[in-house]
Write an enzyme that holds these catalytic residues in place. Structure first.
Site, PDB file in Angstrom:
ATOM      1  N   ASP A   3      -6.058   5.823   1.177  1.00  8.80           N
ATOM      2  CA  ASP A   3      -5.976   4.451   0.766  1.00  8.80           C
ATOM      3  C   ASP A   3      -7.465   3.527   0.470  1.00  8.80           C
ATOM      4  OD1 ASP A   3      -3.855   2.118   0.512  1.00  8.80           O
ATOM      5  OD2 ASP A   3      -5.669   1.166   1.852  1.00  8.80           O
ATOM      6  N   HIS A  53       0.982  -1.010  -0.126  1.00  2.00           N
ATOM      7  CA  HIS A  53       0.013   0.024   0.087  1.00  2.00           C
ATOM      8  C   HIS A  53       0.905   1.243  -0.191  1.00  2.00           C
ATOM      9  CE1 HIS A  53      -3.919  -1.948   0.835  1.00  2.00           C
ATOM     10  NE2 HIS A  53      -2.887  -2.978   1.127  1.00  2.00           N
TER      11      HIS A  53
END
Length: 460
Positions: free
Chosen positions: A119, A19
């Site tokens: 995210d 991520h």
């Protein structure tokens, strides 16, 4: 002299290199497009690799603002279900639990924010935060557009999941039950809870950014933006491929590259299952056996623990002295972090044995390296199918998820031999590489989509 940045974007990644890395590459891309960037970094990180990469990034891009987001400690009444949970998923949950601390941090941003990108694992808690800022807000979806189509469509079938065999995504593909991320089938898992809570809220975003490009996932992108998957879905922007950055480069030319220099073009098998995947010892030994049996030279990045700070065992302890001695004749085994971009870019590498994490898939596309996919969890079978359909790799569907069975060395060796002898895969990989380079060139899909976004932010 470049003009002063006219818009200001805040980025908030989640836990894990899978991520963090695409967020840092996106930040670098935005800086190069004359954007002022603020990067929100969560503390503490789970792995040392995350901390090191953040430090390297800020050394390379001192003009990027850094906001330190200190997470709340875990609640004292942690239930038994979280005690042995994935530490990265626990960190997702910690960020979500601490999200109410963000508005005061971001409200004082100078100049005021033009956009907020966060995210994919943080949608539900950050929607009210983004609304309080009053700016356009987006997620960076850190997997494939095909996985985004599954994520988007999943709420329509989740109630029937216990008896569901296949998921037929309109306009995209059929996802067999065997390719559904395993944790979605586990009641009350942290991953499943986030997935189920956040998926229905995609329609409240101003857009979704994906590290992909038209030539790689044309069908999925068309279905998502054409309203075939979810009618109210906001625009999906293909802003990839993200190019690995100079900030990821090691200071000195390391042992793997020097070893590769001594091998012929296309003769080496590179094996890596990502920054988080830890395999059982029996499977690790079968991989070693398979690599020796393949007859090819190989570079193997071995990972036995999910968190890098816990890697303590030596190669002989993991593999046994006899196998270590046989491996020395044909390959190099590493237990440290390596610069994957430089390995994939080396002409000696002919095949990449990969878990098909999306960052690795896009990197292999960028460097034109055929993939032997071995999906082990999460989105990886869906990503492996993207590779297979595009024709520059294959995956063995009967190998199953990590822990379901032990794949024997002779099967692994045979699959590698098949890949190394398939010239058509190399030709397809070169075509994908050319398409990836075209996507980021002037007039390419990445440039066009970034232009659309920055024009919106400039007007805000």
């Amino acid at each position: 002299m470049s003009p002063a940045p006219s818009f200001h974007v805040a980025l908030l990644p989640s836990a894990g290199l899978g991520h963090l890395t695409p967020f840092l590459r996106l930040a670098a891309l935005l800086v190069h497009h004359n954007c002022q960037v603020t990067l929100i970094t969560t503390h503490p990180t789970v792995s040392k690799a995350e901390s090191d990469l953040i430090s390297k990034f800020h050394h390379s891009f001192p003009q990027v603002n850094q906001l330190h987001f200190h997470l709340l400690p875990p609640p004292h009444d942690n239930d038994a279900s979280t005690k042995n949970a994935d530490p990265f998923f626990l960190r997702f949950e910690a960020i979500r639990r601490s999200s109410h601390l963000l508005p005061s941090m971001l409200a004082s941003a100078s100049p005021p924010l033009s956009s907020f990108i966060y995210d994919m694992t943080l949608i539900s808690p950050l929607l009210p935060v983004a609304d309080s800022l009053g700016v356009p807000h987006y997620i960076l979806f850190t997997s494939s557009a095909t996985m985004l189509s599954f994520f988007s469509y999943f709420p329509t079938v989740s109630a029937s999941l216990p008896t569901l065999n296949d998921v037929e995504i309109p306009g995209v593909s059929c996802i067999p039950r065997s390719s559904i991320p395993p944790l979605l089938l586990v009641p009350n898992s942290l991953f499943g809870n986030i997935f189920n809570e956040d998926g229905p809220k995609l329609t409240k975003l101003h857009g979704v950014l994906v590290n992909t490009f038209e030539e790689l996932e044309a069908q999925s992108l068309e279905a998502l933006n054409g309203g075939k998957v979810v009618k109210e879905l906001p625009p999906v922007y293909a802003v990839g491929p993200f190019v690995p950055g100079e900030f990821e480069k090691e200071d000195q030319r390391g042992a793997p590259l020097k070893w590769l220099d001594d091998n012929a073009k296309g003769s080496v098998v590179y094996v890596s299952f990502g920054s988080r995947t830890a395999m059982g010892r029996n499977q690790v030994r079968e991989i070693g056996e398979g690599l020796v049996r393949s007859g090819s030279m190989f570079l193997w990045v071995m990972k036995c623990k999910m968190v890098d700070r816990e890697e303590e065992e030596g190669l002989e302890e993991v593999l046994g002295l006899e196998l270590v001695e046989r491996i020395k004749e044909k390959g190099l085994v590493m237990k440290e972090w390596v610069d994957q971009r430089e390995i994939l870019d080396h002409e000696a590498v002919g095949v990449f044995v990969s878990h098909c994490g999306w960052n690795s898939v896009v990197e292999a596309a960028w460097y034109g390296v055929p993939i032997l996919g071995w999906p082990l969890g999460g989105d990886q079978k869906i990503n492996a199918e993207v590779v297979s359909r595009r024709g520059w790799g294959m995956w063995k569907k009967d190998w199953g998820w990590e822990g379901e069975s032990v794949v024997k060395g002779d099967e692994i060796g045979e699959a590698i031999r098949e890949m190394m002898n398939d010239e058509s895969l190399r030709i397809k990989a070169s075509e994908v590489k050319e398409a990836a380079r075209k996507a980021i060139s002037v007039g390419g899909g990445c440039e066009v989509n970034l232009q659309r976004l920055t024009e919106k932010w400039n007007k805000f």
